[in-house]
Design an enzyme around this catalytic site. Structure first.
Site: not given
Length: 393
Positions: A11, A30-31, A104, A213, A291
């Site tokens: 996102a 970004e942590q 991902r 998949y 999210d």
């Protein structure tokens, strides 16, 4: 504008690319110390690929993704097909973009490389958002380590435990769904005895289901198994489970599922919690997407795609307005109903995939069989509202 984005997942990085395209200066907070291999497979439907096309990333995705031939549903125990419908060329002809499976980590890598190539995007690792203050002209954020930064707009892409979301609506308690999910990735070369179909395949059963998949051009097979259980409630992407537990849960199922479990080296599990739909996504110069705005159960394979749609819509609203506050209100107005609808369908599918009662199974899967085998056009039509949507238009 100067835009701060909390969270560097799919996102956040997609939103950064969208904003940078319009000339804004973007900083992603970004942590983590770096992006890693955490996670497994993702299904990116044509509606998400519209955004990737607009950002010029389709070719890069195709190099590392897998394009399934069909969408299908099978009974988990017998392996018999309930329905199967064309997808590969049909998706492009009908919905204007491909349907892809991608790891991902591969998608994050593609997005990260694109961000690194953009002169007006900075990704700061080891940086966690602590608190937020709004002023009439901007947003001030307090970060880990005592740093302070200012911006015109703060976007929360920081997931289900969003700090930005908490500032907008306050804390809220998630609801345990009664299901836990397992995931694992296995080399396809180990599955020669019972290779999975080259499809996006849902295997339905009594109180459980599985999804299989391919990834990375067919080199890997992704397995997701969801089981109704009430005795384990821990969230997290990296909690390794015992293979013998997963094997026992799917004992007696089709050999395709059994072989994936036997050949896999490690499987991870997490409890599935549902979050209620948020009434507010925005507050003055702050907003949430993905999210952080509408966390989804993984039963429609639209979580990442909805985040992509959010990012492009927010970009469009900002571009078309002279007021950030009004642009954010427009963004919520245009996205809320659609995202909430997809959320609701995802909750419903948890039941659809797990019917135990024979009558319910017949009433649910019988019409699906008829539609898939006699009138497959009906199945495609039922997907038009999801896959045919073009947020970039």
């Amino acid at each position: 504008m100067k835009i701060l984005i909390a969270g560097g997942g799919i996102a956040g990085l997609t939103a950064a690319l969208c904003f940078a395209e319009d000339g804004h200066d973007v900083t992603v907070l970004e942590q983590a110390a770096a992006f890693s291999e955490v996670g497994a497979g993702l299904q990116i439907g044509p509606n998400g690929m519209r955004v990737m096309q607009a950002l010029g990333l389709e070719a890069e995705m195709r190099r590392t993704a897998f394009e399934p031939e069909r969408i299908e549903m099978r009974f988990g125990e017998s392996g018999k097909t309930i329905f199967t419908i064309p997808l590969k060329d049909k998706a492009i002809d009908r919905w204007g973009a491909p349907y892809l499976h991608i790891h991902r980590a591969d998608l994050i890598s593609i997005l990260e490389n694109a961000c690194n190539a953009a002169p007006n995007i900075e990704v700061r690792f080891n940086t966690q958002l602590q608190s937020v203050e709004q002023t009439p002209t901007g947003v001030t954020v307090h970060l880990s380590g005592g740093d302070v930064d200012n911006a015109d707009l703060l976007v929360g892409a920081d997931g289900i435990h969003s700090v930005v979301q908490a500032h907008i609506v306050g804390p809220y308690v998630p609801r345990f769904t009664g299901c836990i999910a397992w995931r694992g990735v296995v080399p396809a070369s180990k599955l020669t005895a019972h290779p999975p179909p080259p499809t996006a395949c849902a295997w339905v059963g009594r109180g459980k289901h599985a999804v299989t998949y391919y990834l990375r051009g067919g080199e890997l097979v992704n397995l997701v198994g969801v089981i109704e259980r009430d005795d384990w409630r821990e969230e997290g992407w990296s909690i390794e489970g015992k293979k013998e537990e997963l094997r026992a849960e799917f004992e007696g199922w089709d050999p395709v599922i059994g072989d994936i479990i036997e050949q896999g080296e490690s499987f991870f599990r997490w409890a599935l919690f549902d979050r209620p739909s948020l009434r507010r996504w925005v507050d003055e110069r702050m907003c949430v997407l993905g999210d952080a705005a509408h966390p989804m159960l993984p039963f429609v394979a639209q979580g990442a795609v909805m985040a992509m749609e959010d990012a492009w819509m927010l970009k469009s609203c900002l571009k078309g307005s002279r007021s950030i506050v009004e642009a954010l209100k427009t963004y919520q107005a245009r996205r809320h109903a659609r995202a909430t609808h997809v959320q609701a369908l995802s909750r419903k599918n948890a039941t659809t995939f797990h019917h135990r009662n024979p009558v319910q199974r017949l009433m649910t899967y019988g019409p699906m069989w008829l539609a898939g085998n006699i009138l497959p056009e009906i199945v495609h039509q039922r997907m038009d509202w999801i896959y045919g949507y073009d947020v970039t238009a």
